[in-house]
Write a protein that holds these residues in place. Structure first.
Motif, PDB file in Angstrom:
ATOM      1  N   VAL A 254     -11.103   0.348  -7.298  1.00 60.10           N
ATOM      2  CA  VAL A 254     -12.234   0.793  -6.263  1.00 60.10           C
ATOM      3  C   VAL A 254     -11.280   0.745  -4.813  1.00 60.10           C
ATOM      4  O   VAL A 254     -10.153   0.114  -4.669  1.00 60.10           O
ATOM      5  N   ARG A 255     -12.118   1.220  -3.698  1.00 61.77           N
ATOM      6  CA  ARG A 255     -11.657   1.040  -2.373  1.00 61.77           C
ATOM      7  C   ARG A 255     -12.945   0.865  -1.745  1.00 61.77           C
ATOM      8  O   ARG A 255     -13.253   1.842  -0.898  1.00 61.77           O
TER       9      ARG A 255
ATOM     10  N   ASP B 169       0.721   2.233  -1.351  1.00 56.57           N
ATOM     11  CA  ASP B 169      -0.215   2.912  -0.667  1.00 56.57           C
ATOM     12  C   ASP B 169      -1.366   2.288   0.161  1.00 56.57           C
ATOM     13  O   ASP B 169      -2.400   2.745   0.496  1.00 56.57           O
ATOM     14  N   SER B 170      -1.065   0.992   0.592  1.00 55.41           N
ATOM     15  CA  SER B 170      -1.710   0.343   1.171  1.00 55.41           C
ATOM     16  C   SER B 170      -1.272  -0.242   2.657  1.00 55.41           C
ATOM     17  O   SER B 170      -1.039  -1.535   2.528  1.00 55.41           O
ATOM     18  N   PRO B 171      -1.006   0.498   3.409  1.00 52.31           N
ATOM     19  CA  PRO B 171      -0.283   0.359   4.671  1.00 52.31           C
ATOM     20  C   PRO B 171      -1.181  -0.656   5.474  1.00 52.31           C
ATOM     21  O   PRO B 171      -2.437  -0.581   5.495  1.00 52.31           O
TER      22      PRO B 171
ATOM     23  N   LEU C  38      -7.410  -6.614  -1.035  1.00 53.14           N
ATOM     24  CA  LEU C  38      -6.133  -6.394  -0.093  1.00 53.14           C
ATOM     25  C   LEU C  38      -6.690  -7.083   1.267  1.00 53.14           C
ATOM     26  O   LEU C  38      -7.698  -6.863   1.854  1.00 53.14           O
ATOM     27  N   ALA C  39      -5.631  -7.614   1.729  1.00 57.53           N
ATOM     28  CA  ALA C  39      -6.015  -8.606   2.830  1.00 57.53           C
ATOM     29  C   ALA C  39      -4.812  -8.366   3.895  1.00 57.53           C
ATOM     30  O   ALA C  39      -3.613  -8.213   3.724  1.00 57.53           O
ATOM     31  N   GLN C  40      -5.151  -8.545   5.143  1.00 50.81           N
ATOM     32  CA  GLN C  40      -4.064  -8.229   6.284  1.00 50.81           C
ATOM     33  C   GLN C  40      -3.342  -9.604   6.559  1.00 50.81           C
ATOM     34  O   GLN C  40      -2.434  -9.584   7.406  1.00 50.81           O
TER      35      GLN C  40
ATOM     36  N   LEU D 100     -11.591  -4.006  -1.010  1.00 49.23           N
ATOM     37  CA  LEU D 100     -11.640  -4.332  -2.480  1.00 49.23           C
ATOM     38  C   LEU D 100     -10.529  -3.529  -2.977  1.00 49.23           C
ATOM     39  O   LEU D 100     -10.893  -2.232  -2.903  1.00 49.23           O
ATOM     40  N   HIS D 101      -9.923  -3.652  -3.881  1.00 51.51           N
ATOM     41  CA  HIS D 101      -8.772  -2.892  -4.616  1.00 51.51           C
ATOM     42  C   HIS D 101      -9.224  -2.428  -5.972  1.00 51.51           C
ATOM     43  O   HIS D 101      -9.100  -1.416  -6.576  1.00 51.51           O
TER      44      HIS D 101
END
Length: 120
Positions: free
Chosen positions: A13-14, A84-86, A43-45, A32-33
């Motif tokens: 998911v995204r 693919d998650s900049p 996915l966290a910063q 949410l990946h």
């Protein structure tokens, strides 16, 4: 050979999400990946320590409920995000601690519909 340890079906998911450490006041944007009824890849910063307890909130698209899903989870894995998650520094593997009732059913339905697209 490594065996898959997951018990619940997991969908890629995204979904926009927010999380915070359980004792913190500030929510942090995340994505949410992947998602299952037992946990999620987030996915966290910023990085979060293993075994940290977090609060997580997110909405499910096309859900009949307008309520956000809010739950507690435990960080059980951290890894480098996919290429693919900049903008994201890590992927948090979250084990859900208290997903139940209607929220659990909403997640199950979303995972099923994502894995089995098409008419019902």
């Amino acid at each position: 050979m490594q065996h898959e340890r997951r018990v619940h079906p997991r969908a890629t998911v995204r979904l926009p999400a927010k999380f915070r450490l359980s004792a913190a006041d500030t929510w942090t944007d995340a994505l949410l990946h992947d998602l299952s009824s037992g946990g999620a890849g987030v996915l966290a910063q910023s990085t979060v320590s293993m075994h940290s307890e977090i609060e997580l909130r997110f909405s499910i698209p096309d859900d009949t409920s307008e309520d956000e899903i809010r739950l507690h989870g435990l960080v059980v894995r951290t890894s480098t995000p996919p290429g693919d998650s900049p903008g994201f520094r890590c992927v948090l593997g979250i084990h859900f601690l208290d997903l139940q009732g209607s929220a659990l059913e909403r997640v199950r339905v979303h995972v099923w519909n994502t894995l089995h697209p098409g008419p019902v």
